[in-house]
Design a protein around this motif. Structure first.
Motif: not given
Length: 431
Positions: A282-292
């Motif tokens: 149930n884990v969603v990994v969201r890595a930073p991309r640019g300035k967003n």
């Protein structure tokens, strides 16, 4: 390698650390690469000697009346290894690769066993400049807390309840002497071997199958205090390698949504194989991309936001003793600014009635109670849950004296609770 040759190697590495001021792990790795004849047992023994010397650096230098790596090692053998003068002299024979024999001054210092007149920072083995900060945080317990932080850390495991139960793992790991942790409901503790040598968990089927994870009991308790529940929407804002993310996923029983992110995407790299091994789905990994902002769409929607804030790591000195001597005053100020920033960021994701849990592995008031007090003064829509309520609602026992005497939140310390040092404050957004 003969034990005395290992001591010589440790002294050499301590000299490298003194001159180059770099992490001990880097110096140990470089030494191993340039001394390939040394086997894995030799390298582990040498590392243990180096870390023992770093744990007791201040008291060893005071005892030996010298600040040389040799003096640090002699003092560490006396304080950390409980070796007698004659036993130390036996290792310092000057024969073969052994260190040069003890001189008369060194023998006298060891025989005197004299720390009389030593200031608290020496008795507690922490940097002198941190003396006022320790006094504020611990009062009369400053020396005792410092000494506890200068001991070896145990090997703690968390049973992954997505795949196993603690009773099952007690049987599975009986050959390692596994015991239940004092307070963490899914924690196991493995006794240390000789000279602090730990068990080879990589060879254990339970570890390979994701049934257990290495996690200090204090970190497990911090995760438990978050009270992540099945079906909730949870954000781990400073997930790093995923230690607490995995614990939260297990508590949620793979139900609900758990988002893991970090300001530095590189720190997230280890999380992917760990999630797969643990069966956390149930884990969603969201890595930073640019300035967003990778989690901007979660604004005001989360039942729980966990802020495992960047800190000085004072509470982890048992595992990283070199870090306390590389730490500088400016780092404390930088961390405080970063902590304020991440707390403010985390608050935006919490919905009405939701929880914002602030966690550090520091024991300094400046990084803990002061930061929460500053946050509450700027955010009147949040209130801090009492320590008693936090423990009761998390179903945790055996944590007497955990309520902070300096303000909101809880303090877990090695001296009181036999865990790494952690601070936890549960902040509730008013409905």
């Amino acid at each position: 390698m003969h034990p005395s040759a290992r001591i010589s190697a440790a002294i050499e590495i301590l000299g490298d650390l003194e001159s180059r001021r770099r992490p001990a792990s880097d110096a140990l790795k470089d030494w191993g690469l340039s001394h390939r004849f040394a086997g894995s047992k030799d390298r582990a023994a040498i590392a243990s000697l180096v870390y023992d010397a770093l744990r007791r650096r201040a008291s060893a230098r005071f005892l030996m009346k010298s600040e040389t790596p040799r003096a640090e090692m002699i003092g560490a053998l006396f304080f950390a290894r409980d070796m007698s003068v004659d036993e130390i002299a036996g290792q310092f024979s000057g024969i073969g690769h052994a260190p040069a024999p003890l001189n008369e001054a060194e023998r006298q210092s060891l025989a005197a066993q004299n720390l009389e007149g030593a200031p608290d920072w020496v008795l507690g083995d922490y940097p002198e400049w941190l003396g006022p900060h320790f006094s504020r945080a611990f009062g009369d317990e400053a020396v005792a807390q410092g000494r506890a932080l200068a001991t070896r850390a145990p090997l703690d495991l968390r049973v992954n309840t997505l795949k196993a139960t603690r009773p099952e793992m007690l049987v599975e790991l009986e050959h390692l002497g596994a015991q239940t942790c004092r307070s963490a409901p899914f924690g196991l503790r493995i006794p240390q071997g000789a000279a602090g040598r730990g068990a080879a968990l990589d060879a254990e089927p339970a570890y390979a199958r994701g049934m257990i994870e290495i996690q200090d009991e204090g970190s497990q308790l911090a995760a438990a205090l978050c009270r992540a529940a099945p079906g909730e929407k949870v954000l781990d804002l400073c997930a790093g390698g995923g230690g607490k993310t995995l614990a939260l996923a297990a508590t949620m029983d793979n139900r609900g949504e758990l988002f893991a992110t970090d300001s530095d995407g590189r720190r997230l790299t280890p999380i992917f194989p760990r999630l797969e091994r643990a069966g956390a789905k149930n884990v969603v990994v969201r890595a930073p991309r640019g300035k967003n902002d990778p989690v901007a769409d979660l604004d005001g929607q989360c039942d729980l936001v966990v802020v495992d804030a960047p800190c000085t790591g004072v509470g982890t000195w048992r595992r990283n003793p070199d870090a306390k001597w590389r730490m500088r005053p400016g780092a404390l100020e930088q961390r405080q600014a970063a902590q304020d920033e991440v707390l403010a960021k985390g608050a935006a994701f919490v919905k009405a009635g939701g929880r914002l849990v602030y966690v550090t592995c520091s024991l300094l008031c400046e990084e803990n109670e002061d930061r929460v007090a500053a946050f509450l003064s700027q955010n009147p829509d949040f209130a801090c849950e009492s320590a008693g309520d936090s423990l009761r609602l998390a179903g945790l026992d055996g944590l007497e004296g955990a309520a902070s005497p300096h303000g909101p939140g809880l303090r877990l310390t090695p001296a009181r609770h036999d865990v790494d040092g952690f601070y936890v404050a549960v902040l509730i957004r008013k409905g």
